[in-house]
Design a protein around this motif. Structure first.
Motif, PDB file in Angstrom:
ATOM      1  N   ARG A  88       1.006  -1.369  -0.130  1.00 30.49           N
ATOM      2  CA  ARG A  88      -0.034   0.007   0.049  1.00 30.49           C
ATOM      3  C   ARG A  88       0.858   1.363   0.019  1.00 30.49           C
ATOM      4  O   ARG A  88       0.662   2.257  -0.853  1.00 30.49           O
ATOM      5  N   ALA A  89       1.720   1.172   0.776  1.00 29.85           N
ATOM      6  CA  ALA A  89       2.880   2.288   0.969  1.00 29.85           C
ATOM      7  C   ALA A  89       3.742   2.615  -0.306  1.00 29.85           C
ATOM      8  O   ALA A  89       4.083   3.569  -0.800  1.00 29.85           O
ATOM      9  N   GLN A  90       4.108   1.206  -0.998  1.00 31.29           N
ATOM     10  CA  GLN A  90       4.966   1.239  -2.051  1.00 31.29           C
ATOM     11  C   GLN A  90       3.985   2.051  -3.460  1.00 31.29           C
ATOM     12  O   GLN A  90       4.356   2.511  -4.327  1.00 31.29           O
ATOM     13  N   LEU A 119      -0.656  -3.985  -9.520  1.00 31.71           N
ATOM     14  CA  LEU A 119      -2.434  -4.329  -9.394  1.00 31.71           C
ATOM     15  C   LEU A 119      -2.921  -3.195  -8.825  1.00 31.71           C
ATOM     16  O   LEU A 119      -4.152  -2.773  -9.174  1.00 31.71           O
ATOM     17  N   ARG A 120      -2.588  -3.059  -7.575  1.00 35.29           N
ATOM     18  CA  ARG A 120      -3.138  -1.883  -6.814  1.00 35.29           C
ATOM     19  C   ARG A 120      -3.123  -0.439  -7.630  1.00 35.29           C
ATOM     20  O   ARG A 120      -4.375   0.175  -7.824  1.00 35.29           O
ATOM     21  N   PHE A 121      -2.005  -0.039  -8.172  1.00 37.02           N
ATOM     22  CA  PHE A 121      -2.006   1.118  -8.986  1.00 37.02           C
ATOM     23  C   PHE A 121      -2.934   0.966 -10.016  1.00 37.02           C
ATOM     24  O   PHE A 121      -3.560   2.259 -10.554  1.00 37.02           O
ATOM     25  N   ALA A 122      -2.872   0.039 -10.773  1.00 33.51           N
ATOM     26  CA  ALA A 122      -3.683  -0.047 -12.035  1.00 33.51           C
ATOM     27  C   ALA A 122      -5.256   0.008 -11.788  1.00 33.51           C
ATOM     28  O   ALA A 122      -5.942   0.298 -12.602  1.00 33.51           O
ATOM     29  N   ALA A 123      -5.675  -0.671 -10.729  1.00 28.09           N
ATOM     30  CA  ALA A 123      -7.038  -0.588 -10.329  1.00 28.09           C
ATOM     31  C   ALA A 123      -7.507   0.667  -9.698  1.00 28.09           C
ATOM     32  O   ALA A 123      -8.477   1.017  -9.901  1.00 28.09           O
ATOM     33  N   HIS A 124      -6.397   1.514  -9.234  1.00 27.80           N
ATOM     34  CA  HIS A 124      -6.874   2.806  -8.691  1.00 27.80           C
ATOM     35  C   HIS A 124      -6.831   3.946  -9.517  1.00 27.80           C
ATOM     36  O   HIS A 124      -7.116   5.197  -9.402  1.00 27.80           O
ATOM     37  N   ASN A 125      -5.691   3.707 -10.607  1.00 23.55           N
ATOM     38  CA  ASN A 125      -5.595   4.749 -11.422  1.00 23.55           C
ATOM     39  C   ASN A 125      -5.494   4.193 -12.889  1.00 23.55           C
ATOM     40  O   ASN A 125      -4.797   4.212 -13.733  1.00 23.55           O
ATOM     41  N   HIS A 212      -3.805  -6.611   1.432  1.00 24.95           N
ATOM     42  CA  HIS A 212      -3.384  -5.439   0.571  1.00 24.95           C
ATOM     43  C   HIS A 212      -3.810  -5.889  -1.115  1.00 24.95           C
ATOM     44  O   HIS A 212      -3.895  -5.249  -1.992  1.00 24.95           O
ATOM     45  N   THR A 213      -3.740  -7.251  -1.152  1.00 27.55           N
ATOM     46  CA  THR A 213      -4.023  -7.828  -2.593  1.00 27.55           C
ATOM     47  C   THR A 213      -5.613  -8.597  -2.642  1.00 27.55           C
ATOM     48  O   THR A 213      -6.057  -8.685  -3.499  1.00 27.55           O
TER      49      THR A 213
END
Length: 284
Positions: A88-90, A119-125, A212-213
């Motif tokens: 999350r922080a990364q 994956l987090r970045f692509a989902a949020h942005n 986080h995943t």
């Protein structure tokens, strides 16, 4: 391929804010600065750093600008205590770094826990990610693996340097297909063999958090995706690539044989060629 000292010498650094902390981020940048195509951003995992991409970046940089950061707590980025190193922080670090570099659209290439970050970045942005490449990436509940969990135990912080190096040797040798290149192993170990690096590695391992995943809305990821996966990996098995292929809206499976977990190193030429085709939209 370059050694880790040369890779480090070619890195730049900037300071970004993550959770209210000003943290230095080291990154390797290459390729043409005047390309109309979005830069290709490479995200490593644990216990690696951007040197993981030494055999891939030069090929991609022939055509595209490349940016390969060391996550905070890794490589030549900030390693001191007092900040979160979770994916999350990364993700927040990556957002801040791209903003600092005035980048508003990217192709993301990621491995291991870097895959979770991507994956987090692509989902949020979704508007920022043109293409997404995931290699033996953490996802769903696929992690942390035993080796990383053990690194986060208090007794690991008390290990003698030789004992820690022996554990890292085992991870990089056993995670490779065939005989591991000594230059790769030496480079991967180097950041952790200082007092600060030793403690930072333990902090990095403690920060691994499956929540986080599992909380990602995978259906929100709209980027065209290539699952460029070492099919013989036991740490992040190919079955997870197949699961991602079923759930992501536009995903292609691309298994690489004769490759274990360190697939960008195991099959660097094949990896770079397949990645280059995908980025150019010329894959067969």
């Amino acid at each position: 391929m370059v050694d880790h000292e040369t890779w480090s010498e070619r890195q730049s650094a900037t300071t970004v804010a993550v959770d209210g902390h000003d943290l230095e981020v080291a990154y390797h940048e290459d390729g043409p600065g005047d390309s109309d195509e979005p830069p290709v951003v490479f995200v490593h995992g644990i216990p690696t750093w951007s040197f993981l991409w030494r055999g891939v970046v030069p090929t991609i940089a022939e055509d595209r600008r490349t940016i390969a950061p060391d996550m905070v707590g890794y490589g030549n980025s900030a390693m001191h205590d007092g900040f979160d190193r979770s994916i999350r922080a990364q993700e927040a670090m990556l957002e801040a770094l791209l903003d600092d570099l005035d980048v508003d659209r990217v192709a993301l290439v990621a491995h291991d826990i870097g895959g979770g970050v991507a994956l987090r970045f692509a989902a949020h942005n979704p508007e920022m990610v043109e293409r997404l490449v995931l290699s033996n990436a953490v996802c769903y509940d696929s992690w942390p693996v035993e080796f990383v969990s053990n690194l986060g135990l208090p007794k690991t912080a008390a290990l003698e340097r030789d004992d820690l190096e022996e554990r890292l040797d085992a991870a990089f040798v056993e995670g490779a297909y065939g005989e591991a290149d000594p230059a790769f192993v030496a480079g991967m170990k180097a950041p952790w063999l200082t007092d600060e690096g030793h403690v930072s590695l333990v902090r990095d391992a403690v920060a691994t958090n499956t929540n986080h995943t599992t909380e990602i809305d995978y259906g929100a990821i709209s980027a065209e995706t290539l699952l460029l996966w070492g099919e013989d990996d036991v740490m992040q098995p190919y079955e997870y690539a197949e699961r991602l292929a079923d759930e992501l809206s536009s995903a292609e499976l691309a298994p690489l044989s004769e490759a274990y977990h360190w697939v960008p190193e195991d099959r660097s030429d094949a990896y770079a060629d397949r990645l280059r085709e995908f980025l150019a939209g010329t894959e067969t």
